[in-house]
Write an enzyme that holds these catalytic residues in place. Structure first.
Site, short mmCIF file in Angstrom:
data_model
loop_
_atom_site.label_atom_id
_atom_site.label_comp_id
_atom_site.label_asym_id
_atom_site.label_seq_id
_atom_site.Cartn_x
_atom_site.Cartn_y
_atom_site.Cartn_z
N SER A 1 -21.54 5.05 15.25
CA SER A 1 -22.98 4.82 15.43
C SER A 1 -23.48 3.55 14.78
O SER A 1 -24.56 3.07 15.10
CB SER A 1 -23.77 6.01 14.87
N ASP B 1 -32.49 5.77 8.51
CA ASP B 1 -32.54 7.23 8.53
C ASP B 1 -31.64 7.76 7.42
O ASP B 1 -31.30 7.02 6.50
CB ASP B 1 -32.16 7.78 9.91
N HIS C 1 -27.94 5.76 8.39
CA HIS C 1 -27.76 4.41 8.92
C HIS C 1 -28.65 3.37 8.24
O HIS C 1 -29.79 3.66 7.90
CB HIS C 1 -28.05 4.40 10.43
#
Length: 363
Positions: free
Chosen positions: A38, A328, A331
């Site tokens: 991600s 978040d 990340h």
């Protein structure tokens, strides 16, 4: 009349050549191929119907040029975007967005991203649920791209193009998270054995990429993942999880040992390793020198450290994203990602070795 025609033909030819040269000057490499999780996913998971690992909803993308969520797990651009900008290329598009095109080869010329949120080096449990594209499958997808490029350009031209291209590998954190949460994995392997298996498995995938033309690799190591808000919120004192960060550091050492060995086995490969771990610790320990104020809490989320509930549409987000390390609960923000990419591209040998990416593209 004929002389005028020749004059304009020569003038247009000269203009075309000058434009071509100026473009090639700006474009430092032909293409970038991105593999990972991600941290560099640019939207592949948007095309996985069963996946819950998605970022195609607000408030993700609030600082992206379009101000809309794109599938990137951050407030704006991620490392894949910034690396592409550095070498004068557009961001490599998600492979799954191109898969249905009949004539795909021209779309592959400047690179493709295979990265997928939740992906690991191993075929983890999320693969059983089809929630991400693990590295072995990403490499299989790249093999299809290689074949399409060979068909379009011919073997020799395709291999020359790929030999000058960058192959960015950003993966491993999810394997550590997986290990930390599964007692069966911990019973089978000690932490050292597990990270050694990670490095060995990665080595096998790199050899496959080499067989399909890859020669220049970019390897960011794992950061101190125990310092994410997701881990801090589990501790009453909001301290980092030393265990998870130590395992990440152990993997980095295994990776750094594997890479020179691989270089000795495979003729003609070059690489740049980025010490994400220590650069991230520098930011955590001396945030003001990087323009950062908040090192513990996420920018987007709810609850303690905004990490009890992830960044979803009902969450709140901070007004100034550039002063937070984390977007978040896992990340980094666009601002911190930019610091990482600036360092790996032009950074000193203390953090980028055996060379930085600017040097890598010139070899």
């Amino acid at each position: 009349m004929v002389s005028n025609t020749i004059f304009w033909f020569l003038a247009l030819t000269s203009l075309f050549l000058s434009l071509s040269l100026s473009f090639s000057d700006a474009q430092m490499v032909p293409a970038i191929f991105v593999f990972g999780d991600s941290l560099v996913d640019v939207g592949n998971n948007n095309y996985l119907p069963l996946s819950v690992a998605k970022a195609d909803f607000p408030h993700n993308g609030v600082d992206f040029p379009t101000k809309k969520p794109t599938g990137r797990f951050t407030n704006g651009k991620n490392a894949a975007d910034f690396l592409a900008e550095k070498v004068g290329l557009p961001s490599s598009p998600p492979y799954l967005s191109l898969k249905s095109n009949k004539n795909k080869a021209p779309l592959f010329l400047t690179g493709v991203s295979f990265a997928s949120g939740g992906a690991g080096i191993f075929n983890g449990s999320d693969q059983t649920l089809h929630q991400s594209i693990p590295l072995p499958t990403q490499v299989e997808y790249y093999a299809n791209v290689y074949k399409a490029l060979v068909q379009q350009l011919g073997t020799s031209s395709a291999q020359q193009r790929l030999a000058k291209s960058l192959f960015a590998i950003v993966i491993g954190s999810n394997d550590i998270f997986d290990y930390s949460g599964k007692s069966d994995l911990q019973k089978k392997n000690t932490p050292q054995q597990y990270v050694n298996l990670m490095a060995t498995s990665l080595k096998g995938q790199l050899k496959k990429l080499y067989n399909y033309g890859a020669r220049k690799f970019v390897f960011p190591g794992l950061g101190p993942i125990g310092c994410t808000p997701l881990q801090r919120v589990k501790d009453q004192t909001e301290e980092c999880s030393k265990e998870l960060s130590n395992w990440a550091a152990m993997y980095n050492e295994a990776l750094k040992s594997m890479l020179p060995a691989l270089q000795g086995e495979l003729k003609g490969i070059s690489y740049s390793y980025f010490d994400t771990y220590n650069v991230m610790l520098n930011i955590i320990n001396s945030p003001a020198s990087y323009g950062i104020k908040e090192v513990k809490s996420a920018c987007c989320g709810l609850g303690k450290l905004k990490a009890k509930i992830p960044c979803v549409p009902v969450s709140t987000y901070c007004p100034n994203r550039s002063d937070h390390i984390f977007w978040d609960f896992v990340h980094p923000t666009q601002a911190v990602t930019r610091i990482f990419v600036d360092t790996i591209f032009d950074g000193p040998s203390q953090y980028t070795f055996p060379m930085n990416v600017r040097h890598l593209v010139s070899v």
